[in-house]
Design an enzyme around this catalytic site. Sequence first.
Site, PDB file in Angstrom:
ATOM      1  N   SER A 177      -7.914  18.071   8.039  1.00  0.00           N
ATOM      2  CA  SER A 177      -8.124  17.562   9.387  1.00  0.00           C
ATOM      3  C   SER A 177      -9.447  16.816   9.498  1.00  0.00           C
ATOM      4  CB  SER A 177      -8.092  18.722  10.386  1.00  0.00           C
ATOM      5  OG  SER A 177      -9.112  19.662  10.076  1.00  0.00           O
ATOM      6  N   ASP A 178      -9.527  15.993  10.555  1.00  0.00           N
ATOM      7  CA  ASP A 178     -10.735  15.231  10.870  1.00  0.00           C
ATOM      8  C   ASP A 178     -11.134  14.264   9.757  1.00  0.00           C
ATOM      9  OD1 ASP A 178     -10.987  16.632  13.321  1.00  0.00           O
ATOM     10  OD2 ASP A 178     -11.975  18.286  12.262  1.00  0.00           O
ATOM     11  N   ARG A 179     -10.171  13.912   8.925  1.00  0.00           N
ATOM     12  CA  ARG A 179     -10.392  13.003   7.799  1.00  0.00           C
ATOM     13  C   ARG A 179     -11.405  13.546   6.785  1.00  0.00           C
ATOM     14  NH1 ARG A 179     -12.569   9.246   5.155  1.00  0.00           N
ATOM     15  NH2 ARG A 179     -11.411   7.446   4.352  1.00  0.00           N
ATOM     16  N   LEU A 180     -11.625  14.838   6.798  1.00  0.00           N
ATOM     17  CA  LEU A 180     -12.541  15.465   5.843  1.00  0.00           C
ATOM     18  C   LEU A 180     -11.716  16.013   4.678  1.00  0.00           C
ATOM     19  CD1 LEU A 180     -14.988  17.250   8.306  1.00  0.00           C
ATOM     20  CD2 LEU A 180     -15.233  15.026   7.184  1.00  0.00           C
TER      21      LEU A 180
END
Length: 202
Positions: A177-180
């Site tokens: 998630s959150d591009r992490l």
Amino acid sequence: MTQLMETDLDPDPFVQFGQWFDAAKAAGIAMPEAMTVATSGLEGEVSARVSLLKSFDHRGFVFFTNYNSRKAKQIHDNPRAALVFWWQSLERQVRIEGAVVRTTEEESDAYFATRPRGSQLGAWASEQSRVLAGRGALDARFEELSTTYKDVPIPRPPHWGGYRVIPLLFEFWQGRSDRLHDRFWYRLRRDVKDWVVERLSP
């Protein structure tokens, strides 16, 4: 939340790939063996297409094609390639870069013999990547070959066979998630013939 940590990784990238490949099959992903194969020519032009992985082991990753195709000509001029596997439901991607060599004649013969008869005839009928006057010409050639090889084994065309991509780099990507996202690559240290594993910024 799915994550990929250093402690999850096998030190051998071939083993790690095998684990993820098996997981993709177990998850019911359609054609987990589908991979993008990217090649480039002498002038720097790059092309990519989806091919099917037919086997892999510590020697490399094998696919088969027409040796007169565009990708084969680019491989002849620049024997390097990049492979990409994308397993969407698992949010996993594997990238592989390396050198390319032809499989042995024996390997190509053995795999060709396992192909459906129609696919064997198709390998003879299609002059892959060449301009075709029309569908009728292809169908006529297929029917002609069907008659020629009626009731006899179909030999492998001399212009058809396998390539093996010998990895110099692997990257394993796990979506988060959150591009992490979690990204790790294995780089081959040629001086010691071993793999260095490092985390990459997403």
